[in-house]
Design a protein around this motif. Sequence first.
Motif, PDB file in Angstrom:
ATOM      1  N   THR A   6       0.753  11.139  -5.350  1.00  0.00           N
ATOM      2  CA  THR A   6       0.412  12.477  -4.902  1.00  0.00           C
ATOM      3  C   THR A   6       1.605  13.384  -5.112  1.00  0.00           C
ATOM      4  O   THR A   6       2.660  12.958  -5.607  1.00  0.00           O
ATOM      5  CB  THR A   6      -0.028  12.465  -3.420  1.00  0.00           C
ATOM      6  N   SER A   7       1.461  14.647  -4.753  1.00  0.00           N
ATOM      7  CA  SER A   7       2.567  15.595  -4.871  1.00  0.00           C
ATOM      8  C   SER A   7       2.599  16.469  -3.631  1.00  0.00           C
ATOM      9  O   SER A   7       1.601  16.641  -2.939  1.00  0.00           O
ATOM     10  CB  SER A   7       2.429  16.454  -6.136  1.00  0.00           C
ATOM     11  N   TYR A   8       3.774  17.005  -3.369  1.00  0.00           N
ATOM     12  CA  TYR A   8       3.923  17.921  -2.243  1.00  0.00           C
ATOM     13  C   TYR A   8       4.908  19.014  -2.620  1.00  0.00           C
ATOM     14  O   TYR A   8       6.017  18.734  -3.073  1.00  0.00           O
ATOM     15  CB  TYR A   8       4.426  17.206  -0.982  1.00  0.00           C
ATOM     16  N   ALA A   9       4.500  20.245  -2.433  1.00  0.00           N
ATOM     17  CA  ALA A   9       5.386  21.384  -2.591  1.00  0.00           C
ATOM     18  C   ALA A   9       5.057  22.366  -1.478  1.00  0.00           C
ATOM     19  O   ALA A   9       3.878  22.679  -1.268  1.00  0.00           O
ATOM     20  CB  ALA A   9       5.215  22.052  -3.954  1.00  0.00           C
ATOM     21  N   PRO A  10       6.054  22.832  -0.734  1.00  0.00           N
ATOM     22  CA  PRO A  10       5.763  23.767   0.343  1.00  0.00           C
ATOM     23  C   PRO A  10       5.035  25.001  -0.163  1.00  0.00           C
ATOM     24  O   PRO A  10       5.340  25.533  -1.228  1.00  0.00           O
ATOM     25  CB  PRO A  10       7.151  24.131   0.887  1.00  0.00           C
ATOM     26  N   SER A  11       4.068  25.473   0.593  1.00  0.00           N
ATOM     27  CA  SER A  11       3.277  26.630   0.194  1.00  0.00           C
ATOM     28  C   SER A  11       4.065  27.922   0.362  1.00  0.00           C
ATOM     29  O   SER A  11       4.837  28.086   1.304  1.00  0.00           O
ATOM     30  CB  SER A  11       2.005  26.699   1.046  1.00  0.00           C
ATOM     31  N   ALA A  12       3.847  28.844  -0.564  1.00  0.00           N
ATOM     32  CA  ALA A  12       4.436  30.177  -0.437  1.00  0.00           C
ATOM     33  C   ALA A  12       3.564  31.097   0.402  1.00  0.00           C
ATOM     34  O   ALA A  12       3.941  32.235   0.690  1.00  0.00           O
ATOM     35  CB  ALA A  12       4.647  30.785  -1.822  1.00  0.00           C
ATOM     36  N   LEU A  13       2.387  30.636   0.794  1.00  0.00           N
ATOM     37  CA  LEU A  13       1.477  31.439   1.613  1.00  0.00           C
ATOM     38  C   LEU A  13       1.953  31.468   3.064  1.00  0.00           C
ATOM     39  O   LEU A  13       2.693  30.596   3.504  1.00  0.00           O
ATOM     40  CB  LEU A  13       0.062  30.856   1.533  1.00  0.00           C
ATOM     41  N   PRO A  14       1.537  32.445   3.832  1.00  0.00           N
ATOM     42  CA  PRO A  14       1.926  32.493   5.246  1.00  0.00           C
ATOM     43  C   PRO A  14       1.465  31.248   5.984  1.00  0.00           C
ATOM     44  O   PRO A  14       0.415  30.672   5.686  1.00  0.00           O
ATOM     45  CB  PRO A  14       1.195  33.748   5.758  1.00  0.00           C
TER      46      PRO A  14
ATOM     47  N   GLU B  34       0.816  -1.207   0.000  1.00  0.00           N
ATOM     48  CA  GLU B  34       0.000   0.000   0.000  1.00  0.00           C
ATOM     49  C   GLU B  34       0.855   1.265   0.000  1.00  0.00           C
ATOM     50  O   GLU B  34       0.341   2.362   0.189  1.00  0.00           O
ATOM     51  CB  GLU B  34      -0.929  -0.006   1.211  1.00  0.00           C
ATOM     52  N   ALA B  35       2.142   1.131  -0.173  1.00  0.00           N
ATOM     53  CA  ALA B  35       3.010   2.306  -0.200  1.00  0.00           C
ATOM     54  C   ALA B  35       2.680   3.171  -1.409  1.00  0.00           C
ATOM     55  O   ALA B  35       2.172   2.705  -2.416  1.00  0.00           O
ATOM     56  CB  ALA B  35       4.473   1.889  -0.251  1.00  0.00           C
ATOM     57  N   LYS B  36       3.010   4.442  -1.329  1.00  0.00           N
ATOM     58  CA  LYS B  36       2.667   5.395  -2.376  1.00  0.00           C
ATOM     59  C   LYS B  36       3.925   6.014  -2.980  1.00  0.00           C
ATOM     60  O   LYS B  36       5.020   5.906  -2.451  1.00  0.00           O
ATOM     61  CB  LYS B  36       1.781   6.499  -1.802  1.00  0.00           C
ATOM     62  N   ALA B  37       3.714   6.653  -4.103  1.00  0.00           N
ATOM     63  CA  ALA B  37       4.753   7.451  -4.742  1.00  0.00           C
ATOM     64  C   ALA B  37       4.374   8.917  -4.624  1.00  0.00           C
ATOM     65  O   ALA B  37       3.200   9.267  -4.552  1.00  0.00           O
ATOM     66  CB  ALA B  37       4.894   7.052  -6.210  1.00  0.00           C
ATOM     67  N   ILE B  38       5.377   9.777  -4.632  1.00  0.00           N
ATOM     68  CA  ILE B  38       5.137  11.205  -4.450  1.00  0.00           C
ATOM     69  C   ILE B  38       6.041  12.012  -5.362  1.00  0.00           C
ATOM     70  O   ILE B  38       7.201  11.641  -5.594  1.00  0.00           O
ATOM     71  CB  ILE B  38       5.347  11.615  -2.970  1.00  0.00           C
ATOM     72  N   ALA B  39       5.510  13.087  -5.907  1.00  0.00           N
ATOM     73  CA  ALA B  39       6.302  14.049  -6.662  1.00  0.00           C
ATOM     74  C   ALA B  39       6.594  15.233  -5.757  1.00  0.00           C
ATOM     75  O   ALA B  39       5.682  15.792  -5.149  1.00  0.00           O
ATOM     76  CB  ALA B  39       5.543  14.520  -7.898  1.00  0.00           C
TER      77      ALA B  39
END
Length: 381
Positions: free
Chosen positions: A165-173, A144-149
């Motif tokens: 899924t994907s993850y990028a840190p938000s530039a919002l406060p 059940e492991a996943k891949a991420i961008a």
Amino acid sequence: MIDRRHFLAYGAGAAALSLAPRMAFAKADTDRRFVFIIQRGAADGLGTVGAVGDPAFAGARGQLAADFATGKKLDSMFALHPAMTSLAGMYDTKEALFAHAIASPYRDRSHFDGQNVLESGGLGAYQVKDGWLNRMLGLIPSGEAKAIAVSATVPLALRGPHDVTSYAPSALPQASDDLLQRVAALYQGDGQLHGLWTDAMNTRTLTSDMAGATTANAAATGALAAKLLAPANGARIAMIETGGWDTHAAQRARLANQLKGLDAMIAALKTGMGPAWSDTMVLVATEFGRTVAVNGTGGSDHGTGSAAMLVGGGVKGGRVMADWPGLGQAALYEGRDLKPTLGLDQFVAGAVAGHYNVEPRRVMATLFPDTKGSAPVSGLV
């Protein structure tokens, strides 16, 4: 009064939910991790690993050969660009392997088409609709492991039937802890939103001290990827996008900065993985190479053959793999490019097969189904 569903339309709620939900990962069936770092823009393989032992190298490359005077000698033929100090150390500890005169099946010079072939694993542009990295999820013992961008969107290599899924840190406060607790209480009784919110908070815990990291901050991106991969319930496959490799002008300074960033990214990834580094493999590849000759603006133009890298604790490194074609004018592809003598598809399939102990031809047929009659490269792990 704002109900829980309309709350998402407000800026504070949007900032809080920029944490990429659906990112709590189940325990995987394997401890092995795989990271694909794509070099968008056609990285100059000869500018990364210079063929200093080729008698035509200095004359053919002109000013682009100068940096290798201080680069680490890898063997009698090749030297590493001096910006890659961490990779030089990993080469010494046999954790880094370089493959030269390598290319995907693509033989034209369009970035868009070349990247499509590289990511889809097809023989031509737009012939395959999903990505080889997504198909890999159905091949390895991932459970059940996943891949991420590690990017704002999921790139083609990871698109397909398997959940990613994907993850990028938000530039919002950053949202305050008090606000997050209030939102959690608001969603407590909602069967759908409560689960999504919980997943997002789990991801926030993994990446809590990486706020503000961007792909421009190479070391921070490598550390972020490690935070998503290292935990026992973390992702097992990741893809990191890097750009800026299209060095048409002023290549010496620009390529040095690019390679320094890539070196820092891989070093931070290794540090962040800790003991899991021994079960981690990192592939670095680009859509095609660049011309052998320097152009009139101190750069190089779109070419064919390039270099790829495998890095990690289980890699059989400390060597350069190359069936070297030579850099004399008669040896060049179409009279201008490094001639490819090694297939990137076969190289990737061999790396994946060895890393996950899966039958090589099965890997080849799954990841690169249209590549017929070519065996995966062996002995990479």
